[in-house]
Design a protein around this motif. Structure first.
Motif, short mmCIF file in Angstrom:
data_model
loop_
_atom_site.label_atom_id
_atom_site.label_comp_id
_atom_site.label_asym_id
_atom_site.label_seq_id
_atom_site.Cartn_x
_atom_site.Cartn_y
_atom_site.Cartn_z
N LEU A 134 0.87 -1.18 0.00
CA LEU A 134 0.00 0.00 0.00
C LEU A 134 0.91 1.22 0.00
O LEU A 134 2.05 1.13 0.43
N PRO A 135 0.39 2.38 -0.45
CA PRO A 135 1.24 3.59 -0.41
C PRO A 135 1.76 3.84 1.01
O PRO A 135 0.99 3.99 1.95
N LEU A 176 -3.37 3.16 5.15
CA LEU A 176 -4.73 3.47 4.69
C LEU A 176 -5.68 2.49 5.35
O LEU A 176 -5.27 1.42 5.76
N SER A 178 -7.80 -0.50 5.20
CA SER A 178 -7.58 -1.58 4.25
C SER A 178 -7.98 -2.89 4.92
O SER A 178 -7.94 -3.01 6.14
N PHE A 193 0.76 8.57 4.96
CA PHE A 193 0.61 8.95 3.56
C PHE A 193 -0.38 10.10 3.49
O PHE A 193 -1.51 9.98 3.95
N VAL B 28 3.25 3.69 -4.13
CA VAL B 28 2.09 4.26 -4.83
C VAL B 28 2.05 3.73 -6.27
O VAL B 28 3.00 3.93 -7.02
N ALA B 136 -6.32 4.90 -2.77
CA ALA B 136 -5.51 5.81 -1.95
C ALA B 136 -6.12 7.22 -1.93
O ALA B 136 -5.46 8.17 -1.51
#
Lengths: 240, 307
Positions: A134-135, A176, A178, A193, B28, B136
């Protein structure tokens, strides 16, 4: 340094470091990426450092596979792998309660008190081997085996952003909301993030993380400071 | 200025450009148009730079009311684009007038169309790209009532792609693959079967990846030390059902990859409907780079004609 290369299609290359995964190798990969950045080679667009490899993305219009491989072989000859700085980022974490619904189970399964678990988790320093999934999700090594635990049998539909978890002998933070199968022991108010910010991420591969236990009130305080933009991240740059 | 009001959003309509660059190392996804050729040609036809944001329209298109008079183009899959109920040509710039409605009908060929407008869409940019990546929070799909804005130039319509250059999207395609990096972990028999067989596109395919149903038998150890996953990477789990990883893929992965579909052939993959058939043929990295350079050369020449 013994490197091997594999094409990943026409526009990426995998550079493998023929070594077992270790903190020393992560340092080496960090140094490799720093060098890559300082060289500013036309045609190289970006790179993704991982446990024992780096994927390099490039434009075949400007650079051929062979040219890139040759360049990398030359580049590593002058690589300075002595790490001159290490960055340590502190992650304030509220353990247990609604923020850490699995803390008691994890303690019981390991014959420990919840306090022991918190002490063991906050006493380690964790190396970021890779960011992915994930970011901003850090893959961390360095967890004390006494608080390791297999994944949840039934993963949760949704784990809130900031949740700190343990799975097998890894610990990590969800950047995030998730789905997830990790045991959630706490939560940090930090935003791992934030797309709106100029620097959307708090750390990168090769940095170290340390967890610090905070109270629910401190959690709320930090959350307010982050919203006001007054929170200052605890970040140490150490020279060796 | 306001270009369109969204009357109906369509099944899944998102802004896409050529993707986010420089953030893979932070986890990302790149995102960006799945059919990069169609988006770039669409932009060239309306006089934009190739990487301007367009709308990626999936299967069932939106209904858009024009609030100005300006030049647009629709490229990619044939989802029956119409202005006020009359079919418009694909791969050709056309003028839409204030008060007219652009809508889409039955998908006839391919599954993704690209709508480009003169001057590009001025959508919110995140980390240097307007490509939507919902997980995101980087933008979202179109919704009814949205207003799409831009600054179109005064220009003439009627620029079209020569018919021999229009891609031949098919329900049955062969795409080129560069082998690696984990093929040595897979038996020689399974690797050669993979290239000999026809695989079928599963309905569980999306912008992250195309899942394939396959009769491939393999019993290799499918876990590897996680590494960076390229666009077009073909993951081969132990169950023998390959997954072609696309623009919204995770940046790293821990499963064996048998090869990578080359960039110039990815539009053929991205335009396959569920049930579509796919075969793989092996090429060298040199051949793959030659194919990519030829495509880039074409786009550069066309761009020069219109800018």
């Amino acid at each position: 340094m013994n490197l091997t290369f594999h094409p990943l299609g026409e526009a990426a290359l995998k550079c493998c470091f023929q070594e077992d995964v270790s903190p020393a190798l992560t340092d080496k990969i960090q140094a490799f990426c720093r060098k890559l950045r300082s060289k500013e080679i036309i045609g190289i667009t970006e790179w993704v450092p991982a446990y024992d490899s780096v994927a390099i993305y490039y434009d075949p219009w400007k650079l051929s596979y062979q040219q890139l491989a040759d360049f990398l072989l030359n580049m590593v000859v002058e690589l300075d792998v002595n790490r001159d700085e290490s960055k340590m980022v502190t992650i304030p974490t509220h353990y247990g309660g609604d923020d850490g619904p699995d803390l008691e189970n994890l303690a019981a399964a390991n014959n420990l008190s919840t306090k022991d678990v918190i002490n063991l988790h906050t006493s380690g320093s964790y190396l970021i081997n890779m960011i992915g999934f994930l970011p901003g999700f850090p893959y961390l090594s360095g967890l004390d085996e006494r608080i390791a635990m297999p994944r949840l049998e039934n993963p949760r539909q949704s784990v809130p952003a900031g949740s700190v978890g343990i799975a097998e002998s890894q610990t990590g933070i969800y950047p995030l909301d998730s789905p997830g199968g990790w045991h959630i022991i706490g939560r940090t108010p930090l935003k791992l993030f934030d797309a709106e910010k100029e620097e959307p991420f708090l750390f990168e591969q090769g940095d170290y993380l340390q967890f610090k236990a905070i109270s629910e009130d401190e959690y709320k305080q930090i959350q307010r400071e982050i919203e006001n933009g007054t929170y200052k991240l605890e970040r140490k740059e150490e020279s060796e | 200025m306001k270009l369109f009001s969204v009357e109906k959003p369509g099944l899944y309509t998102t802004y896409q450009d050529l993707g986010r660059v420089g953030y893979l190392k932070y986890g990302v996804p790149a995102s960006g148009a799945l059919d990069r050729f169609a988006l770039q040609v669409g932009n060239i036809l309306v006089g934009n730079e190739r990487g301007a944001a367009g709308l990626e329209v999936t299967m069932q298109g939106p209904e858009l009311l024009a609030e100005e008079t300006f030049v647009i183009a629709v490229t990619g899959g044939d989802l029956s684009p119409m202005i006020n109920g009359r079919r418009i040509p694909l791969w050709k710039s056309v003028l839409i007038k204030k008060g007219q409605v652009l809508e889409f009908g039955q998908p006839r060929l391919g599954v993704r169309a690209y709508l480009t407008v003169s001057g590009g869409f001025h959508a919110q940019s995140y980390m240097g790209s307007r490509s939507v990546y919902e997980p995101a929070g980087l933008g979202r799909r179109l919704e009814k009532g949205d207003e799409l804005v831009g600054e179109p130039r005064k220009q003439k319509a009627g620029t079209g792609l020569f018919f021999t250059e229009i891609p031949d999207y098919d329900r049955d395609v062969e795409v080129r693959v560069v082998k690696g990096p984990h093929h040595e972990q897979i038996s020689d028999k399974a690797v050669s079967d993979f290239f000999a067989m026809t695989h079928e596109v599963s309905p569980q395919s999306n912008r992250m990846g195309y899942r394939l149903q396959s009769d491939l038998e393999t019993n290799h150890e499918a876990n590897v030390i996680s590494d960076g996953v390229p666009l077009g990477g073909i993951q081969l789990p132990g169950n023998g059902q390959p997954i072609i990883l696309l623009a919204d893929r995770q940046t790293t992965g821990g499963y064996t990859r048998i090869g990578t579909v080359i960039g110039p052939d990815l539009p053929l993959v991205a335009q396959l409907p569920p049930g579509g058939k796919i075969r793989f043929s092996e090429v060298s990295v040199e051949e793959a780079q030659e194919a990519a350079k030829q495509e880039e050369q074409k786009l550069r020449i066309w761009e020069r004609f219109t800018r």
